[in-house]
Each structure stands twice: as C-alpha cells, then as structure tokens.
Design an enzyme around this catalytic site. Structure first.
Site, PDB file in Angstrom:
ATOM      1  N   HIS A 200     -60.706 101.195   1.269  1.00 20.23           N
ATOM      2  CA  HIS A 200     -61.719 101.339   0.202  1.00 20.23           C
ATOM      3  C   HIS A 200     -61.057 101.168  -1.172  1.00 20.23           C
ATOM      4  O   HIS A 200     -61.605 100.512  -2.058  1.00 20.23           O
ATOM      5  CB  HIS A 200     -62.361 102.739   0.227  1.00 20.23           C
ATOM      6  CG  HIS A 200     -63.196 103.025   1.430  1.00 20.23           C
ATOM      7  ND1 HIS A 200     -63.049 104.171   2.183  1.00 20.23           N
ATOM      8  CD2 HIS A 200     -64.198 102.326   2.015  1.00 20.23           C
ATOM      9  CE1 HIS A 200     -63.937 104.161   3.171  1.00 20.23           C
ATOM     10  NE2 HIS A 200     -64.640 103.055   3.099  1.00 20.23           N
TER      11      HIS A 200
ATOM     12  N   LYS B 227     -75.084 109.302   9.051  1.00 21.25           N
ATOM     13  CA  LYS B 227     -73.909 109.858   9.727  1.00 21.25           C
ATOM     14  C   LYS B 227     -73.730 111.347   9.394  1.00 21.25           C
ATOM     15  O   LYS B 227     -74.120 111.795   8.322  1.00 21.25           O
ATOM     16  CB  LYS B 227     -72.658 109.117   9.248  1.00 21.25           C
ATOM     17  CG  LYS B 227     -72.684 107.649   9.539  1.00 21.25           C
ATOM     18  CD  LYS B 227     -71.519 106.969   8.820  1.00 21.25           C
ATOM     19  CE  LYS B 227     -71.617 105.467   8.916  1.00 21.25           C
ATOM     20  NZ  LYS B 227     -70.635 104.785   8.075  1.00 21.25           N
TER      21      LYS B 227
ATOM     22  N   ARG C   9     -63.982  93.781   7.119  1.00 22.84           N
ATOM     23  CA  ARG C   9     -62.675  93.890   7.786  1.00 22.84           C
ATOM     24  C   ARG C   9     -62.555  92.973   8.988  1.00 22.84           C
ATOM     25  O   ARG C   9     -61.472  92.533   9.341  1.00 22.84           O
ATOM     26  CB  ARG C   9     -62.448  95.334   8.280  1.00 22.84           C
ATOM     27  CG  ARG C   9     -62.264  96.349   7.178  1.00 22.84           C
ATOM     28  CD  ARG C   9     -62.369  97.742   7.715  1.00 22.84           C
ATOM     29  NE  ARG C   9     -63.695  97.961   8.300  1.00 22.84           N
ATOM     30  CZ  ARG C   9     -64.130  99.095   8.796  1.00 22.84           C
ATOM     31  NH1 ARG C   9     -63.332 100.148   8.809  1.00 22.84           N
ATOM     32  NH2 ARG C   9     -65.349  99.199   9.293  1.00 22.84           N
TER      33      ARG C   9
ATOM     34  N   SER D  69     -62.902 105.167   8.064  1.00 22.96           N
ATOM     35  CA  SER D  69     -63.038 106.597   7.752  1.00 22.96           C
ATOM     36  C   SER D  69     -63.231 107.404   9.027  1.00 22.96           C
ATOM     37  O   SER D  69     -62.704 108.517   9.159  1.00 22.96           O
ATOM     38  CB  SER D  69     -64.238 106.832   6.835  1.00 22.96           C
ATOM     39  OG  SER D  69     -64.029 106.232   5.603  1.00 22.96           O
TER      40      SER D  69
HETATM   41  O1  PNS Z   1     -69.496 102.145   4.189  1.00 27.36           O
HETATM   42  P1  PNS Z   1     -70.629 102.779   4.927  1.00 27.36           P
HETATM   43  O2  PNS Z   1     -70.414 104.219   5.183  1.00 27.36           O
HETATM   44  O3  PNS Z   1     -70.939 102.032   6.183  1.00 27.36           O
HETATM   45  O4  PNS Z   1     -71.896 102.660   3.928  1.00 27.36           O
HETATM   46  C1  PNS Z   1     -73.181 102.364   4.380  1.00 27.36           C
HETATM   47  C2  PNS Z   1     -74.177 102.413   3.202  1.00 27.36           C
HETATM   48  C3  PNS Z   1     -74.151 103.755   2.523  1.00 27.36           C
HETATM   49  C4  PNS Z   1     -73.832 101.326   2.187  1.00 27.36           C
HETATM   50  C5  PNS Z   1     -75.568 102.115   3.809  1.00 27.36           C
HETATM   51  O5  PNS Z   1     -75.817 102.963   4.887  1.00 27.36           O
HETATM   52  C6  PNS Z   1     -76.681 102.255   2.789  1.00 27.36           C
HETATM   53  O6  PNS Z   1     -76.892 101.363   2.003  1.00 27.36           O
HETATM   54  N1  PNS Z   1     -77.358 103.431   2.821  1.00 27.36           N
HETATM   55  C7  PNS Z   1     -78.407 103.750   1.868  1.00 27.36           C
HETATM   56  C8  PNS Z   1     -79.784 103.566   2.518  1.00 27.36           C
HETATM   57  C9  PNS Z   1     -80.202 102.109   2.521  1.00 27.36           C
HETATM   58  O7  PNS Z   1     -80.295 101.461   1.484  1.00 27.36           O
HETATM   59  N2  PNS Z   1     -80.488 101.588   3.717  1.00 27.36           N
HETATM   60  C10 PNS Z   1     -80.960 100.235   3.906  1.00 27.36           C
HETATM   61  C11 PNS Z   1     -79.810  99.263   4.122  1.00 27.36           C
HETATM   62  S1  PNS Z   1     -80.441  97.640   4.496  1.00 27.36           S
END
Ligand code: PNS
Length: 156
Positions: free
Chosen positions: A16, A40, A89, A127
C-alpha cells in the site's frame, strides 16, 4: 488533479505504501480513503487505521487521510476527485479490480479508475495474510513498515 486511493488498509502494508507514494508523485493531491464499513471483519478499527496513516504519511504535504462510509464514487465526488487509484498485484486482483472499476464507471461516469502495477517484491503481500501472521505471533517485518509493526505490537 485530485485522486482518491480507497481501501480497507487493515493494516497498511509496504505494498500500500508503495502505491501511495507513487500516486502522490503522480497527482497534485492524493486522498487516502479508509473505508469504514467494508463487508470484511475489521482487525483495526477506523480510528486506529486513521492514526496509523497519519503517522505513516506525515512527510507528504499533498496527502490527506480520511475515513468514509458508503460508496467510493460518492466519496470521490464529494472530494472533487476525478481519479480513483487502485493497485494491481496479480491476475486475481485484475479480475476483481476491473469489475469494480466498470461498476464504479457506470455509477459515476465522470470518475476514472487508474491502476498502478505492484512491483514483483510486493505481489504476494496482503493485509489478510499479514493480519493472520501477526495474530499467530509471526514476524511481519518484511511485509509492513517498522512504524506499522510497532503500532501493531503495542496493541497486543
Ligand atoms: O483494498 P480493499 O480492502 O480491497 O478495498 C476495497 C474497497 C474499500 C475499495 C471497496 O470495497 C469499496 O469501494 N468499498 C466501498 C463500497 C463501494 O463503493 N462498493 C461498490 C464497489 S463497485
């Protein structure tokens, strides 16, 4: 141009940090958006992730750290961010990230998603695995910065 790098960051890994420092060099301003209500189960609460990020990125004058609830695209629009940055990644990331980027584009056509490719040395770091190793008393020194490692050790 302002970019938003959203994520759970639970915890921040060196992968990150690599994406964040590269994005901060690419855009005028970068907002690191910590998602408060990702599906999560959280290990660190959002205040802990916010505090950790503020220490980790204190030397960058163009980085702002924020927590957000709800849709990433709504938060991007609220910030006036035209770009969402995500790291890729591997092929698995590519599949899920391109799906998310497409739906975000449908939800908010004015917001573009840009992918930064992770270098080989960070490709396997997640993570989820860092959390697991740390909770089972393994050494996470190769996967997180010393600041994050100390922060996590103090919580034990
Ligand atoms: O790095 P991560 O933990 O996989 O992040 C995922 C994240 C937070 C970017 C994604 O789950 C997200 O955008 N969550 C907010 C809710 C949202 O907008 N959902 C629709 C995505 S198409």
């Amino acid at each position: 141009m302002i970019a938003l790098y959203p994520g759970s960051f639970d915890p921040f890994t060196i992968g990150h940090e690599d994406i964040i420092s590269r994005a901060a060099k690419t855009f005028d301003g970068l907002v690191v958006g910590i998602s408060e209500d990702n599906a999560k189960d959280n290990f660190l609460n959002y205040e802990q992730r916010l505090n950790l990020a503020q220490v980790l990125f204190s030397s960058f004058s163009n980085i702002q750290i924020s927590c957000f609830r709800g849709l990433t695209v709504d938060f991007a629009k609220e910030l006036g961010a035209e770009i969402i940055v995500r790291g890729i990644r591997n092929v698995t990331d590519y599949e899920s990230e391109s799906q998310m980027a497409q739906l975000n584009k449908q939800l908010a056509p004015s917001v573009e998603t840009i992918f930064l490719n992770s270098p080989d040395k960070y490709r396997s770091i997640s993570s989820t695995l860092v959390r697991q190793i740390h909770l089972l008393d393994g050494d996470i020194s190769s996967f997180v910065s010393p600041i994050t490692k100390d922060f996590l050790l103090k919580l034990k």
